[in-house]
Motif scaffolding. Structure first.
Motif, short mmCIF file in Angstrom:
data_model
loop_
_atom_site.label_atom_id
_atom_site.label_comp_id
_atom_site.label_asym_id
_atom_site.label_seq_id
_atom_site.Cartn_x
_atom_site.Cartn_y
_atom_site.Cartn_z
N LEU A 69 26.22 17.30 -37.24
CA LEU A 69 27.04 16.25 -37.85
C LEU A 69 26.28 15.56 -38.98
CD1 LEU A 69 28.50 14.46 -34.68
CD2 LEU A 69 29.60 16.20 -36.13
N PRO A 70 26.93 15.33 -40.13
CA PRO A 70 26.31 14.52 -41.18
C PRO A 70 26.20 13.06 -40.74
CG PRO A 70 28.43 15.44 -41.92
CD PRO A 70 28.28 15.78 -40.49
N ILE A 71 25.24 12.36 -41.34
CA ILE A 71 24.99 10.96 -40.97
C ILE A 71 24.95 10.08 -42.21
CG2 ILE A 71 23.43 9.34 -39.82
CD1 ILE A 71 22.10 11.61 -38.39
N VAL A 72 25.64 8.95 -42.15
CA VAL A 72 25.39 7.80 -43.03
C VAL A 72 24.61 6.82 -42.16
CG1 VAL A 72 26.42 5.84 -44.23
CG2 VAL A 72 27.43 8.13 -44.48
N LEU A 73 23.41 6.48 -42.59
CA LEU A 73 22.52 5.68 -41.73
C LEU A 73 22.05 4.42 -42.43
CD1 LEU A 73 20.63 5.28 -39.24
CD2 LEU A 73 18.98 6.76 -40.41
N ASN A 74 22.33 3.28 -41.82
CA ASN A 74 21.65 2.04 -42.21
C ASN A 74 20.62 1.76 -41.12
OD1 ASN A 74 20.68 -0.43 -42.88
ND2 ASN A 74 22.67 -1.30 -43.42
N PRO A 75 19.36 2.12 -41.37
CA PRO A 75 18.34 1.97 -40.31
C PRO A 75 17.88 0.53 -40.14
CG PRO A 75 17.65 3.51 -42.08
CD PRO A 75 18.82 2.73 -42.59
N ALA A 76 18.39 -0.37 -41.01
CA ALA A 76 18.00 -1.80 -40.96
C ALA A 76 16.48 -1.90 -40.98
CB ALA A 76 18.66 -2.48 -39.78
N ALA A 77 15.88 -2.77 -40.17
CA ALA A 77 14.43 -2.96 -40.26
C ALA A 77 13.64 -1.71 -39.87
CB ALA A 77 14.00 -4.14 -39.39
N PHE A 78 14.23 -0.80 -39.08
CA PHE A 78 13.51 0.45 -38.74
C PHE A 78 13.17 1.26 -39.99
CE2 PHE A 78 15.98 0.50 -34.46
CZ PHE A 78 15.01 -0.27 -33.84
N THR A 79 13.96 1.04 -41.05
CA THR A 79 13.70 1.70 -42.34
C THR A 79 12.23 1.64 -42.72
OG1 THR A 79 15.82 0.81 -43.13
CG2 THR A 79 14.29 1.64 -44.81
N HIS A 80 11.64 0.47 -42.45
CA HIS A 80 10.36 0.15 -43.07
C HIS A 80 9.14 0.57 -42.26
CE1 HIS A 80 13.12 -1.93 -45.62
NE2 HIS A 80 13.48 -2.77 -44.67
N TYR A 81 9.37 0.97 -40.98
CA TYR A 81 8.17 1.28 -40.17
C TYR A 81 8.37 2.31 -39.07
CZ TYR A 81 10.27 -1.72 -36.64
OH TYR A 81 11.13 -2.25 -35.71
N SER A 82 9.59 2.81 -38.85
CA SER A 82 9.77 3.67 -37.67
C SER A 82 9.48 5.14 -38.00
CB SER A 82 11.18 3.56 -37.09
OG SER A 82 11.30 4.49 -36.03
N TYR A 83 8.24 5.55 -37.72
CA TYR A 83 7.89 6.97 -37.91
C TYR A 83 8.62 7.84 -36.90
CZ TYR A 83 4.27 5.01 -40.88
OH TYR A 83 3.61 4.31 -41.85
N ALA A 84 8.98 7.26 -35.75
CA ALA A 84 9.77 8.02 -34.76
C ALA A 84 11.14 8.37 -35.34
CB ALA A 84 9.92 7.21 -33.47
#
Ligand code: DQA
Length: 148
Positions: A69-84
């Motif tokens: 499935l394609p994804i549109v993702l707003n990772p919010a604060a995870f954008t900035h640090y979530s290597y996982a």
């Protein structure tokens, strides 16, 4: 009809009351309605979700990889640090567009780094709800190109 996962990370459930001068006054439910209308115009269906939980978000990204499935993702604060999250998205099997309501590049320095951007097809940021509409358009175009 092709389904697109629209995934939203932490604190986005608070839209409407969360820093309206930054994120606007639309609620998450308003945003979902808007995305559904745009998707319908594009001949897409959306599965719209939000979580404050990193493990839940990773499980949804794994699900998207398994279901192609394609994804549109707003990772919010995870954008900035979530290597996982970066590593999970690196396993994707369909288009991915990163999206932000605000423009992180014009805000605090910690928001200038995205660990998601390098594994996404592209990023749309700074246009409020329109960011999501543009991201869905990009997904529709990418899915067409890849025969999906
Ligand atoms: C955001 C920008 C992020 O920096 C922030 O942590 C968010 C929202 C946006 O949509 O503008 O939670 O992703």
């Amino acid at each position: 009809m092709r389904t697109v996962l629209v995934l939203n990370g932490p604190n986005l459930g608070r839209l409407g009351s969360r820093e309206p001068e930054v994120y606007g006054t639309q609620t998450l439910a308003d945003l979902e309605r808007d995305c559904a209308a745009t998707a319908a115009e594009l001949g897409l269906a959306i599965d719209f979700r939000q979580t404050d939980d990193e493990a839940q978000l990773l499980a949804w990204v794994h699900e998207a990889a398994d279901r192609r499935l394609p994804i549109v993702l707003n990772p919010a604060a995870f954008t900035h640090y979530s290597y996982a999250l970066h590593d999970a998205l690196a396993m994707r099997t369909a288009p991915l567009v990163e999206v932000h309501l605000s423009n992180p590049a014009t805000r605090e320095v910690f928001r200038h780094t995205s660990v998601v951007a390098s594994v996404a097809d592209g990023t749309v940021a700074g246009f409020g709800v329109l960011s999501y509409q543009l991201a869905l358009r990009a997904i529709a175009a990418l899915a067409e190109q890849t025969g999906g």
